[in-house]
Structures are given as C-alpha cells and as structure tokens.
Design a protein around this motif. Structure first.
Motif, mmCIF file in Angstrom:
data_model
loop_
_atom_site.group_PDB
_atom_site.id
_atom_site.type_symbol
_atom_site.label_atom_id
_atom_site.label_comp_id
_atom_site.label_asym_id
_atom_site.label_seq_id
_atom_site.Cartn_x
_atom_site.Cartn_y
_atom_site.Cartn_z
ATOM 1 N N GLY A 105 0.916 -1.207 -0.132
ATOM 2 C CA GLY A 105 -0.306 0.024 -0.017
ATOM 3 C C GLY A 105 0.972 1.400 -0.107
ATOM 4 O O GLY A 105 0.390 2.607 0.260
ATOM 5 N N ALA A 106 2.130 0.895 -0.389
ATOM 6 C CA ALA A 106 2.713 1.970 -0.127
ATOM 7 C C ALA A 106 2.778 3.070 -0.797
ATOM 8 O O ALA A 106 2.458 4.419 -1.232
ATOM 9 C CB ALA A 106 4.591 2.111 -0.306
ATOM 10 N N GLY A 107 2.227 2.936 -2.182
ATOM 11 C CA GLY A 107 1.875 3.714 -3.078
ATOM 12 C C GLY A 107 3.067 4.646 -4.776
ATOM 13 O O GLY A 107 2.387 4.683 -5.143
ATOM 14 N N HIS A 108 3.757 5.049 -3.672
ATOM 15 C CA HIS A 108 4.978 5.228 -4.724
ATOM 16 C C HIS A 108 5.732 3.982 -4.098
ATOM 17 O O HIS A 108 6.081 3.328 -4.051
ATOM 18 C CB HIS A 108 5.691 6.227 -3.842
ATOM 19 N N PRO A 109 6.896 3.864 -5.890
ATOM 20 C CA PRO A 109 8.003 2.889 -5.912
ATOM 21 C C PRO A 109 9.307 3.621 -5.172
ATOM 22 O O PRO A 109 9.185 4.846 -4.276
ATOM 23 C CB PRO A 109 9.038 3.736 -7.594
ATOM 24 N N LEU A 110 9.751 2.393 -5.093
ATOM 25 C CA LEU A 110 11.142 2.481 -4.339
ATOM 26 C C LEU A 110 12.243 2.751 -4.840
ATOM 27 O O LEU A 110 12.821 1.712 -5.993
ATOM 28 C CB LEU A 110 11.315 1.112 -2.798
ATOM 29 N N ARG A 111 12.994 3.825 -5.068
ATOM 30 C CA ARG A 111 14.465 4.015 -5.833
ATOM 31 C C ARG A 111 15.299 3.452 -5.584
ATOM 32 O O ARG A 111 15.557 3.258 -3.793
ATOM 33 C CB ARG A 111 14.096 5.949 -5.675
ATOM 34 N N ILE A 112 15.795 2.890 -5.705
ATOM 35 C CA ILE A 112 17.737 2.074 -4.742
ATOM 36 C C ILE A 112 18.378 3.197 -5.744
ATOM 37 O O ILE A 112 18.650 3.219 -7.439
ATOM 38 C CB ILE A 112 17.712 0.199 -5.936
ATOM 39 N N GLY A 113 19.259 3.026 -4.981
ATOM 40 C CA GLY A 113 20.779 3.766 -5.952
ATOM 41 C C GLY A 113 21.758 4.539 -4.875
ATOM 42 O O GLY A 113 21.232 4.074 -3.010
ATOM 43 N N ARG A 114 22.719 4.790 -4.956
ATOM 44 C CA ARG A 114 23.990 5.560 -4.472
ATOM 45 C C ARG A 114 23.216 6.666 -3.869
ATOM 46 O O ARG A 114 24.210 7.674 -2.640
ATOM 47 C CB ARG A 114 25.018 5.824 -4.638
ATOM 48 N N ASP A 115 21.999 7.372 -4.592
ATOM 49 C CA ASP A 115 22.118 8.701 -4.227
ATOM 50 C C ASP A 115 21.121 8.970 -3.020
ATOM 51 O O ASP A 115 20.126 7.872 -2.157
ATOM 52 C CB ASP A 115 20.460 8.866 -4.710
ATOM 53 N N PRO A 116 21.525 9.593 -2.180
ATOM 54 C CA PRO A 116 21.043 9.853 -0.681
ATOM 55 C C PRO A 116 19.556 9.947 -0.261
ATOM 56 O O PRO A 116 18.825 9.262 0.411
ATOM 57 C CB PRO A 116 21.791 11.161 -0.129
ATOM 58 N N ALA A 117 19.001 11.037 -1.596
ATOM 59 C CA ALA A 117 17.606 10.842 -1.667
ATOM 60 C C ALA A 117 16.582 9.987 -1.943
ATOM 61 O O ALA A 117 15.851 9.586 -1.653
ATOM 62 C CB ALA A 117 17.342 11.924 -2.208
ATOM 63 N N SER A 118 17.563 8.454 -2.223
ATOM 64 C CA SER A 118 17.041 6.963 -2.450
ATOM 65 C C SER A 118 16.065 6.785 -1.448
ATOM 66 O O SER A 118 16.777 6.542 -0.340
ATOM 67 C CB SER A 118 18.267 5.877 -2.970
ATOM 68 N N GLY A 119 15.386 5.608 -1.654
ATOM 69 C CA GLY A 119 14.459 5.076 -0.143
ATOM 70 C C GLY A 119 15.664 4.412 0.089
ATOM 71 O O GLY A 119 14.931 3.610 0.705
ATOM 72 N N LEU A 120 16.068 3.145 -0.829
ATOM 73 C CA LEU A 120 17.273 1.994 -0.356
ATOM 74 C C LEU A 120 18.803 2.726 -1.072
ATOM 75 O O LEU A 120 18.645 2.351 -2.115
ATOM 76 C CB LEU A 120 16.968 0.432 -1.445
ATOM 77 N N ARG A 121 19.684 3.072 -0.158
ATOM 78 C CA ARG A 121 19.925 3.232 -0.256
ATOM 79 C C ARG A 121 21.709 2.193 -0.022
ATOM 80 O O ARG A 121 22.403 1.997 0.549
ATOM 81 C CB ARG A 121 20.828 4.530 0.760
ATOM 82 N N ARG A 129 24.298 6.339 -9.020
ATOM 83 C CA ARG A 129 23.420 6.972 -8.311
ATOM 84 C C ARG A 129 21.994 6.767 -8.235
ATOM 85 O O ARG A 129 21.456 6.116 -7.004
ATOM 86 C CB ARG A 129 24.397 8.207 -8.744
ATOM 87 N N VAL A 130 21.372 7.220 -9.106
ATOM 88 C CA VAL A 130 19.980 6.277 -9.231
ATOM 89 C C VAL A 130 20.197 4.539 -10.244
ATOM 90 O O VAL A 130 20.020 5.159 -11.842
ATOM 91 C CB VAL A 130 19.210 7.215 -10.029
ATOM 92 N N HIS A 131 19.917 4.203 -9.552
ATOM 93 C CA HIS A 131 20.189 2.438 -9.950
ATOM 94 C C HIS A 131 18.652 1.972 -10.688
ATOM 95 O O HIS A 131 19.203 1.440 -11.980
ATOM 96 C CB HIS A 131 20.579 1.531 -9.552
ATOM 97 N N ALA A 132 17.875 1.472 -9.749
ATOM 98 C CA ALA A 132 16.955 1.295 -10.120
ATOM 99 C C ALA A 132 15.723 1.293 -9.743
ATOM 100 O O ALA A 132 15.659 2.221 -8.447
ATOM 101 C CB ALA A 132 16.776 -0.673 -9.798
ATOM 102 N N GLU A 133 14.134 0.928 -9.297
ATOM 103 C CA GLU A 133 12.931 1.176 -8.915
ATOM 104 C C GLU A 133 11.989 -0.076 -8.839
ATOM 105 O O GLU A 133 12.324 -0.794 -9.935
ATOM 106 C CB GLU A 133 12.680 1.942 -10.302
ATOM 107 N N LEU A 134 12.098 0.034 -7.215
ATOM 108 C CA LEU A 134 10.898 -1.011 -7.118
ATOM 109 C C LEU A 134 9.337 -0.737 -7.256
ATOM 110 O O LEU A 134 9.204 -0.063 -6.035
ATOM 111 C CB LEU A 134 11.477 -2.150 -6.107
#
Length: 183
Positions: A105-121, A129-134
């Motif tokens: 139910g999160a509603g938004h994708p999980l960003r994965i990468g080295r970027d500090p703003a990523s949901g999974l850093r 830096r911006v690698h993938a999205e789940l």
C-alpha cells in the motif's frame, strides 16, 4: 488459330502458423540452452524472411528431437549440465542478505541507488547514483533498471527495461546481490 497461354507457378507463401511453429522451436531451443542468444536472434531474422518451408526446416533441424532415445539422451545431458549451476545458485541464495519488499500500500516506487535521496541507499562503487526502481503494478512487483552503468539482474539475468519479481528471487544491483523477502 490456337493461342498459347503461359502459366507461371509461384511457390505457395508460408503461412503465419508455419512461421510461428518454427519460432516456437527456436524459443524452446534458447530456453533449454541449446542456442545462444545471438544464434537465436539471427535464426529468428532468417525465419521471418524465409520464403519456403525448406528454409524453416533447415533453421530448426538441429533443435528437433526425433525418437525416444534421443529425447532421453538430450534430457539427461540437459539435467546433468544444469545441475552444477542450480546447486551454485541454491548455495548462494541462502547466504544472500534479504531485501524486504515494501508494503504493497506504499503507493510510490522504491528508488534504489547511491543517491542519499533514494529509498534504499546502497553505497557500493558498482551501484549507480540512480540505479533501479521497485514498484507494485497490477498486483505484481516490477523491478525497473533506470539506465544503470553496471546493470540490474534478476536470478542472474540482466534486466533490460523492467522485469516482474517475486519473493525468493535473487536480485542484483552492480555487484551487490539480495534475496527478495516479504514481511
């Protein structure tokens, strides 16, 4: 006075069903590891350009299994040759760190990468830096590569664009690997 008619006979055009049958044999051949990806792509192009049934038959002749004995021999060789690969994957799968799937139910994708703003850093030099999205789409989890340099993989296969993933799959970002798990 008699007139003479000239008759031209042209070979019958291949049907879509005949092409589909040949393409299916080629797909099965690559899925079973009997054709490389490059050979598959080249033969597929030739199958789509073929004008006669003989051309299609020649493209799939080495992939067709005739007789019970050859089915048994090919099946045994495939099973034995794939055993080591499956064993290695099973061994590594249990040793991989778990990556918990986000709450649906999160509603938004999980960003994965080295970027500090990523949901999974992930702070590893092979992770972009911006690698993938789940994300959750239509009741399924979809992993999308976002143009990473070192690639995203699912069960050892590189993701081109996006791939459907599920609990238990091995996913990799550059040289970092995880096993997907639910809560």
């Amino acid at each position: 006075m008699t007139s003479s008619f000239e008759f031209h006979t042209y070979p019958a055009r291949l049907s879509d069903a005949e092409r589909d049958k040949a393409l299916s044999v080629l797909r099965d051949g690559v899925a079973m590891g009997r054709l490389s990806h490059d050979t598959f792509v080249r033969r597929m192009e030739l199958a789509l350009a073929a004008r006669r049934l003989e051309e299609l038959t020649a493209l799939t002749a080495d992939l067709r299994r005739e007789g019970r004995l050859s089915r048994m021999v090919f099946g045994t060789v495939e099973a034995v040759s794939g055993f080591g690969v499956r064993l290695g994957r099973a061994w590594r799968a249990e040793r991989l760190p778990k990556l918990l799937l986000p709450h649906p139910g999160a509603g938004h994708p999980l960003r994965i990468g080295r970027d500090p703003a990523s949901g999974l850093r992930l702070s590893h030099e092979t992770v972009s830096r911006v690698h993938a999205e789940l994300s959750r789409q239509g009741g399924m989890w979809v992993l999308r590569d976002l143009g990473s340099t070192n690639g995203t993989t699912v069960n050892g296969r590189r993701v081109i664009g996006a791939a459907v993933v599920r609990e238990g799959d091995q996913i990799g970002f550059g040289r970092m690997s995880f096993r997907l798990a639910a809560d």
